[in-house]
Design an enzyme around this catalytic site. Sequence first.
Site, PDB file in Angstrom:
ATOM      1  N   ASP A 126       1.002  -1.110   0.052  1.00  0.00           N
ATOM      2  CA  ASP A 126      -0.005  -0.150  -0.040  1.00  0.00           C
ATOM      3  C   ASP A 126       0.842   1.257   0.021  1.00  0.00           C
ATOM      4  OD1 ASP A 126      -2.391   1.231  -0.037  1.00  0.00           O
ATOM      5  OD2 ASP A 126      -2.245   1.557   2.193  1.00  0.00           O
ATOM      6  N   HIS A 139      -7.086   1.347   9.795  1.00  0.00           N
ATOM      7  CA  HIS A 139      -6.238   1.502   8.742  1.00  0.00           C
ATOM      8  C   HIS A 139      -6.312   3.064   8.453  1.00  0.00           C
ATOM      9  CE1 HIS A 139      -3.924   0.451   4.855  1.00  0.00           C
ATOM     10  NE2 HIS A 139      -4.314   1.613   4.789  1.00  0.00           N
ATOM     11  N   HIS A 154      -5.209   6.956   7.209  1.00  0.00           N
ATOM     12  CA  HIS A 154      -4.338   7.695   6.515  1.00  0.00           C
ATOM     13  C   HIS A 154      -4.343   9.248   7.325  1.00  0.00           C
ATOM     14  CE1 HIS A 154      -3.670   5.623   2.480  1.00  0.00           C
ATOM     15  NE2 HIS A 154      -4.349   4.802   3.226  1.00  0.00           N
ATOM     16  N   CYS A 207      -3.433   6.908  -2.502  1.00  0.00           N
ATOM     17  CA  CYS A 207      -4.375   5.853  -3.480  1.00  0.00           C
ATOM     18  C   CYS A 207      -4.297   6.525  -4.745  1.00  0.00           C
ATOM     19  CB  CYS A 207      -5.536   5.887  -2.557  1.00  0.00           C
ATOM     20  SG  CYS A 207      -6.905   4.738  -3.662  1.00  0.00           S
TER      21      CYS A 207
END
Length: 393
Positions: free
Chosen positions: A46, A237, A239, A270
């Site tokens: 990721d 998770h 950001h 992303c």
Amino acid sequence: PPAAGPHGGYRALSTGPDGGDKMVQSPPWIVPLPPKVKIVEVGPRDGLQNEKQKVPAHAKIEFINKLSKTGLEVIEATSFVSPRWVPQMADASEVLDGIDRAEGVSYPVLCPNMKGLENALKHDVEEVAVFSAASESFTKRNINATIKQSLDIFEPVITTATKEGLRVRGYVSCVLGCPYEGYIKPDAVAEVSSALYEMGCYEVSLGDTIGVGNPGSAVAMIRAVKEKVPIEALAAHFHDTYGQALVNLLAALQEGITVIDSAVGGLGGCPYAKGATGNVATEDVLYMLTGLGVETGVDLQRLMEAGGFITRCLSKGSNSRVANSIWRRSSKVRVSFHYKEVLATALADGNVTPSERALIDQYRLRHNIGSEEHAVAHRALGWTKAQFQRGFK
């Protein structure tokens, strides 16, 4: 965990105006936290997938091998996706074949469909991951399918992987906001999370893909999801686009979550979420957890070495505030008293309590005290390694 103070808070170290450390009480609103947290390092997959600068396979292999020596239990290695859409992951097979797999470490790979799973099975993987989203618009732009269609695609992947003896992890994107739809209802997140869990995902990771969440929205979302999925099966998770990732994680810990996804150096972004910054930095998460007395088993110094390596490969700086601060301090700042004297204070009564050990660990992190300096200090005080580990002479 560290001992509770007189007002119900926990003791921790705080840097004073003179650069010295003092013991302070945390606020009484901090509820009991889990004694241990599993960190899932997502940097190699990721973290790198959105980087424009090509990272060669040999560098990715060395990066993962360095991470394998940090104490991390889970390192997301790569993904079997179309190189047309995610060219950074085109070398998935070479990376998986080249890494030195450490005992006790899992190296999951992302598999968005049956073709991806078939490729993964050729490389002796033990765990795979699938992903959906709580936003119809995001799912459409990401994999050109509706949420329901995405779940239909993943069902045979999960079924087949389970029959092959693999663990399957599920990701849900846009749990706290979408770049196309804006606000996402917590019930929508709960519905997708529940579907993945019922299909057989042992763990469901809740992703704030664009980093717009805050503790209030994070708690509301987690409470909605844990009505349908056991809290033990959930991961956070987050950001850090708005600088809220760490406080959101603290809120998640207070709700009972014990698994955190993060990326060394704050790598990430992303390709389908314009403006989204990287994942919360693993170094910053580790520093916070250590200060709270939460065990992770991860070595910050080795983690920083891995982060420094990959950021040099990318010709960019680290996004970890902790790593950057420690690097600056280690090159410029001298602590006001020797570590040996700090350790002597804690060991004076012949015992090392859990709260004293937490304070020592945080002091070591803050002042970049490595294993060798620590060993020299406790040996000079007449303590063997075994005595220090068990907590008494």
